[in-house]
Design an enzyme around this catalytic site. Structure first.
Site: not given
Length: 409
Positions: A100, A124, A131, A182, A200, A298
């Site tokens: 990003k 993406e 998402i 975490g 973002k 993740g």
């Protein structure tokens, strides 16, 4: 046979390789092309790793191999990622990135280079992890005149605020829990100070409104100063506190991007997004509004988005011009200052009678929506009236302990 090169073998990079080989046959059927991971670029060696034989330490190896058509950049940061991605694009290799910071700071340059060399630079995974939001904005929603985007763009802060709301935890205790699980780094600054969400919203703003928006143009405030008392007052007023990244087109065509804690009322879908999940709301003249929701980070969710871009790049024969934007214009007056921000506000104060709030609201010329002994909510107004309301309360001997905007849908 076409090769994929993976730059960076950390959490996301290793996830890309793992997910590719888990679903290789499906990916090849989807693309109609035989594919393999040809190289993994990293400074380290990985003895014992099942793909250790693919590790190289010099980007030139990848640049010189004509069979490498696609690159997954998972390094993070701007340097050396920018140089490596630029050289890959110039060598005729399409790039998909989860980075990003790279897209927010250098996206306009890399998109132009991709266009010049008839390849693609897709990103993406840089917003919202798994998402799907980037591609829908320039494909599924392309018939709409999009006027605004707002969302919960950082899972770490959303987890912290949820614990403050539902578990009565202080910010410090909720942050410590996020670190233990975490979800937050040892240095959580990028998350809790709003930098991650800022990058973002820069990407979303640039894509939706067509001109590059840089992080230093976005008014950004994180959640460090949000207290348990702020959260409780928001609940009393029928809402929750969330870190919201938003951009809105003003009547004169300029845009106003912001990142800040906001009170989100319970009738909004965004108020029910909890834990480490993210959500993005889009307003358009054809759709009214629609929301995209899912895991924002993740290993495998982000890898899924990177590989989704790779699959799309394999199918494309030339640059996808709709997934791009122009460089910022000279003077950059496209982005309005935060002084032009309009919204309702929630004030937390020292104990005060509702009559004082009502009198001051009438003097300033704002609507009084709700009151409690320790605070009030006023209707939508600009920065000047919001400050005047604060100053007149102070003149009445009322201490202003916090002021949080309310997300108006």
């Amino acid at each position: 046979m076409k090769k994929i090169a993976v730059l960076g073998y950390g959490v996301v990079g290793s996830g890309v390789v793992e997910l590719f080989y888990r679903n290789q046959k499906k990916i090849e059927k989807n693309t109609g092309t035989s594919l393999e991971v040809g190289y993994i670029l990293d400074l380290r060696d990985f003895p014992g790793d099942p793909y250790a034989d693919k590790v190289v330490h010099d980007i030139q190896v990848i640049l010189d191999d004509p069979e490498v058509g696609y690159v997954a950049e998972c390094m993070g940061g701007v340097n050396p990622a920018f140089d490596f991605v630029r050289r890959c694009l110039e060598a005729g290799k399409s790039v998909a990135t989860s980075n990003k910071q790279l897209v927010a700071e250098k996206g306009d340059i890399l998109l132009q280079i991709a266009k010049e060399h008839h390849v693609n630079f897709f990103f993406e995974a840089s917003v919202g992890g798994a998402i799907p939001i980037i591609r829908p904005l320039h494909t599924c929603l392309a018939a709409n005149d999009i006027s605004a985007v707002a969302g919960i763009l950082n899972g770490t802060t959303n987890f912290i605020l949820e614990k403050m709301i539902h578990a009565n935890m202080s910010f410090a205790d909720a942050l410590e829990l996020a670190q233990k699980k975490g979800y937050a780094e040892k240095d959580p600054s990028a998350d809790v100070d709003g930098g991650d969400a800022c990058r973002k919203i820069c990407i979303l703003s640039s894509l939706v409104f067509g001109k590059h928006v840089y992080p230093d143009q976005v008014f950004t405030r994180g959640i460090r100063d949000v207290t348990l008392e702020d959260v409780k007052l928001a609940c009393d007023f029928g809402g929750v506190v969330k870190l919201i990244g938003a951009v809105k087109r003003l009547e004169d065509g300029r845009i106003l991007p912001t990142v800040m804690p906001m009170v989100v009322l319970n009738d909004s879908l965004l108020s029910h997004v909890n834990g480490v999940f993210n959500a993005v709301m889009v307003w358009g003249d054809g759709i009214d509004k629609t929301m995209f929701y899912g895991r924002g980070a993740g290993k495998l969710p982000t890898a899924s988005a990177v590989l989704g871009d790779i699959i799309d790049e394999v199918k494309k024969k030339d640059t996808v011009l709709s997934q791009s934007w122009e460089p910022a214009a000279e003077g950059n007056d496209f982005v309005a200052p935060v002084s032009e921000f309009y919204a309702p506000r929630c004030y937390r104060t020292s104990p005060c009678g509702s009559g004082v709030f009502a009198r001051v609201a009438e003097e300033v010329g704002v609507e009084l929506i709700n009151t409690r002994e320790n605070g009030c909510m006023i209707g939508s107004c600009g920065q000047k009236k919001a400050e005047a309301f604060k100053q007149k309360l102070a003149a009445e001997g009322v201490a202003i302990l916090s002021r949080i905007p309310v997300l108006a849908e």
